[in-house]
Structures are given as structure tokens and as C-alpha cells.
Design a protein around this motif. Structure first.
Motif, short mmCIF file in Angstrom:
data_model
loop_
_atom_site.label_atom_id
_atom_site.label_comp_id
_atom_site.label_asym_id
_atom_site.label_seq_id
_atom_site.Cartn_x
_atom_site.Cartn_y
_atom_site.Cartn_z
N ARG A 23 -79.02 69.26 83.26
CA ARG A 23 -77.70 68.60 83.88
C ARG A 23 -76.49 69.69 83.58
O ARG A 23 -76.64 70.16 82.45
CB ARG A 23 -77.60 67.19 83.26
CG ARG A 23 -78.41 66.21 83.99
CD ARG A 23 -77.93 65.73 85.21
NE ARG A 23 -78.85 65.22 85.89
CZ ARG A 23 -79.92 65.63 86.79
NH1 ARG A 23 -79.65 66.74 87.16
NH2 ARG A 23 -80.69 64.69 87.46
N CYS A 24 -75.62 69.42 84.22
CA CYS A 24 -74.26 70.54 83.89
C CYS A 24 -73.76 69.97 82.74
O CYS A 24 -73.60 68.63 82.52
CB CYS A 24 -73.30 70.13 85.19
SG CYS A 24 -71.60 70.53 84.87
N ILE A 25 -73.27 70.85 81.78
CA ILE A 25 -72.94 70.62 80.52
C ILE A 25 -71.58 69.75 80.48
O ILE A 25 -71.19 69.33 79.65
CB ILE A 25 -73.02 71.63 79.41
CG1 ILE A 25 -71.96 72.63 79.92
CG2 ILE A 25 -74.23 72.27 79.25
CD1 ILE A 25 -71.79 73.84 78.83
N CYS A 26 -70.66 69.97 81.68
CA CYS A 26 -69.44 69.29 81.58
C CYS A 26 -69.66 67.92 82.12
O CYS A 26 -68.93 66.87 81.47
CB CYS A 26 -68.58 70.03 82.64
SG CYS A 26 -68.20 71.53 82.00
N CYS A 27 -70.08 67.86 83.64
CA CYS A 27 -69.93 66.08 84.23
C CYS A 27 -71.23 65.48 83.55
O CYS A 27 -71.31 64.17 83.80
CB CYS A 27 -69.81 66.32 85.56
SG CYS A 27 -71.25 67.16 86.52
N LYS A 28 -72.18 66.47 83.33
CA LYS A 28 -73.64 65.93 82.95
C LYS A 28 -74.23 64.67 83.82
O LYS A 28 -75.06 63.81 83.58
CB LYS A 28 -73.35 64.68 81.53
CG LYS A 28 -72.95 65.34 80.39
CD LYS A 28 -72.58 64.91 79.13
CE LYS A 28 -72.38 65.37 77.85
NZ LYS A 28 -70.90 66.11 77.88
N PHE A 54 -73.48 75.06 84.43
CA PHE A 54 -72.42 74.17 85.38
C PHE A 54 -72.97 73.91 86.82
O PHE A 54 -73.79 74.81 87.49
CB PHE A 54 -71.09 74.99 85.54
CG PHE A 54 -70.43 75.24 84.37
CD1 PHE A 54 -69.86 74.23 83.65
CD2 PHE A 54 -70.26 76.57 84.02
CE1 PHE A 54 -69.08 74.75 82.40
CE2 PHE A 54 -69.58 77.15 82.80
CZ PHE A 54 -69.04 76.13 81.98
N CYS A 55 -72.66 72.67 87.20
CA CYS A 55 -72.79 72.33 88.63
C CYS A 55 -71.76 73.20 89.43
O CYS A 55 -70.85 73.73 89.03
CB CYS A 55 -72.55 70.90 88.84
SG CYS A 55 -70.98 70.20 88.78
N ALA A 56 -71.70 73.20 90.68
CA ALA A 56 -71.06 74.00 91.53
C ALA A 56 -69.45 73.69 91.44
O ALA A 56 -68.66 74.58 91.27
CB ALA A 56 -71.42 74.05 93.05
N ARG A 57 -69.28 72.44 91.27
CA ARG A 57 -67.84 72.14 91.14
C ARG A 57 -67.26 72.28 89.70
O ARG A 57 -66.19 72.88 89.46
CB ARG A 57 -67.61 70.51 91.48
CG ARG A 57 -66.66 70.18 92.13
CD ARG A 57 -66.28 68.74 92.33
NE ARG A 57 -66.60 67.96 90.96
CZ ARG A 57 -66.45 66.74 90.92
NH1 ARG A 57 -66.09 65.92 91.76
NH2 ARG A 57 -66.74 66.05 89.72
N CYS A 58 -68.17 72.06 88.75
CA CYS A 58 -67.54 72.58 87.30
C CYS A 58 -67.43 73.89 87.10
O CYS A 58 -66.68 74.41 86.59
CB CYS A 58 -68.45 71.84 86.26
SG CYS A 58 -68.25 70.00 86.23
N MET A 59 -68.57 74.55 87.65
CA MET A 59 -68.37 76.10 87.78
C MET A 59 -66.80 76.47 88.30
O MET A 59 -66.30 77.56 87.78
CB MET A 59 -69.31 76.71 88.55
CG MET A 59 -69.36 78.34 88.60
SD MET A 59 -70.41 79.44 87.51
CE MET A 59 -71.99 78.75 88.23
ZN LIG Z 1 -70.55 69.41 86.82
#
Ligand SMILES: [Zn+2]
Ligand SMILES: [Zn+2]
Length: 266
Positions: A23-28, A54-59
Motif C-alpha cells: 500500500r502507498c505509505i502516505c494514504c495507506k 507512493f500511489c499516483a496521487r501521493c507521488m
Molecule cells: Zn497514496
């Protein structure tokens, strides 16, 4: 030189990703870019530190934080070297960070990242923090850092109890391994209360609670790589740098993940 992943490590990754999707480390929440095996192969740089993080948005949000510009030199924080007065007065002219930390943008990728690191809820975040710092250090100091030693700005005692550890200690240990150099548990903090709630003057007084440990003898005659998560006033790192010089450090280089974004000079 980037090394290609071996077929075995690749296969291990495929299986692990299938069993435990990352999972993305920001939004999980979302799957990170580069986590799926096809993306893993396709990405231009398979060892990129952003891969599988990161997922695309968090990246894209995170890259915005990297591009944020310093109000003093006008350069992006990822290439700014402006050290705050508290650090310069300790005898260190430059500081190096990876991105700008905008505390007014709640819930943005960089603040979630810092929050995750501080709450020690995910070892991927510590890993990522160490890799990010490692990249910045190699960029600035070159590949030859084997004779250096990594030290870190200590977390307040109450905070260590609350979160069950010191996130910068964990980061520093990993970083030292990545860089192939030594690690010193050189400082501890007796300070209570929260640093972020203090004024600049109060911060300066509170950092008096930071002391050296027995391990500080390891700094003698060495190039010290001193790390922290965020530079705001620089009081904590300034204090640690002074203590490192007192302990006989030959040189102190300061690296942090982020610098608090300010719009005007205080
Ligand atoms: Zn994310
Ligand atoms: Zn600057």
C-alpha cells in the motif's frame, strides 16, 4: 551504477506482492506505482527510491513538495543549502534536505509521510526515509563516505515512550548500513513537552535538554553525518552539532528529510 534485480529477488517480490499487496505509505489506501510486477519491469529505474512507495496521487503531491522553493535562495528545497542561524552559529554553514514541509497543507503527502515516520507505524516509511537521505548524501558527499559516521537528533524521552521508539534512530541505523559507514548513538534528550508547540526562543532553551551519551566518543576525529526529520528553527540540530564538535568531530554535515516551508523571513 544501478544494479538489476536478480531473477530470484524478482520472483520473491512477485510472490510477496501477491500474498501481501503493498500500500502507498502516505494514504495507506491505493496500490503504489511500481508495486505490480508489470510496472516493476517497465519502470525505467527499477531501483528508484520512489518505486513501490507512493500511489499516483501521493507521488504527484510528493513531487510538488520536492519542487517547493526556498524563500531565501529561490531554489527548490531539494537543492537549497540555506542553513538557519541556529545551525550556522554552531559552525555548520549548509544544510541539505529532500523536500519542503508545508504544515499548512494538512493531509498532503509530505505531512502524511512525516506523520507515518514519527508514529513508527510502518517500517516501509523508515526504509523510504533512509533511502531518500542516502540519495541526498551521496549527491552531496559523493560515493566515498565509508569513513563517516551517522548520528541523529534524538527524540524527546516522553515521545520515545509514547511511540515505542525513536524513528530517527531506526532511520540512522538503516542509513548507516546503506552508506556502508558507522553509526553512533551519540545523543539523548531529557527535554519534555512538544518542540513544535514552542516559540523560537523556547526551542533554544529546550534543546539544553539534549546531552551526549557514552557513544559520543565514536565521533572523535570523524566526519559526522547528522540527520533529523524536519528542520524548522534548526535549534535541535544546532545543539547536536555543537555537542558533536565538543566530542571532537572533524566535520559535521547536516541532512534532514524536510525543511519547514516559510513564506517570509522571521
Ligand atoms: Zn497514496
Ligand atoms: Zn535556500
Amino acid at each position: 551504477m544501478k544494479k538489476q534485480p536478480s531473477p530470484i529477488s524478482w520472483l520473491r517480490r512477485v510472490i510477496l506482492e501477491y500474498l501481501y499487496p503493498s500500500r502507498c505509505i502516505c494514504c495507506k489506501n491505493e496500490a503504489p506505482i511500481g508495486a505490480s510486477t508489470s510496472e516493476y519491469v517497465m519502470l525505467a529505474d527499477p531501483d528508484s527510491e520512489l518505486r513501490g512507495v507512493f500511489c499516483a496521487r501521493c507521488m504527484s503531491d510528493f513531487l510538488t513538495s520536492c519542487a517547493a522553493r526556498c524563500y531565501i535562495c529561490g531554489r527548490p528545497y531539494s537543492s537549497c543549502t540555506c542553513a538557519p542561524e541556529a545551525i550556522r552559529s554552531a559552525g555548520v554553514d549548509k544544510t541539505y534536505v529532500c523536500f519542503g514541509y508545508d504544515k499548512t497543507r494538512r493531509g498532503c503527502a509530505s505531512s502524511r509521510l512525516i506523520y507515518s515516520l514519527k508514529s513508527m507505524d510502518n517500517k516501509d516509511t523508515v526504509n523510504f526515509a533512509a533511502h531518500l537521505l542516502c540519495g541526498r548524501i551521496r549527491e552531496v558527499m559523493g560515493g566515498d563516505v565509508g569513513d563517516a559516521i551517522v548520528a541523529y537528533a534524538p527524540r524527546r524521552r516522553a515521545s520515545v515512550r509514547e511511540h515505542g521508539g525513536d524513528h530517527m534512530r531506526e532511520t540512522a541505523k538503516l542509513l548507516a548500513k546503506d552508506l556502508g559507514c558507522g553509526f553512533a548513538d551519540a545523543f539523548y534528550s531529557r527535554a519534555s513537552g512538544e518542540q513544535k508547540k514552542r516559540s523560537a526562543v523556547e526551542r533554544k532553551e529546550a534543546v539544553g535538554g539534549i546531552m551526549t551519551r557514552k557513544d559520543a566518543y565514536k565521533l572523535r576525529g570523524r566526519r559526522v553525518i547528522l540527520i533529523d526529520d524536519i528542520i524548522t528553527s534548526g535549534a535541535t540540530l544546532g545543539r547536536c552539532a555543537s555537542l558533536a564538535f565538543d566530542a571532537g568531530a572533524r566535520d559535521v554535515a547536516i541532512f534532514a528529510l524536510a525543511r519547514t516551508i516559510k513564506s517570509k523571513k522571521k
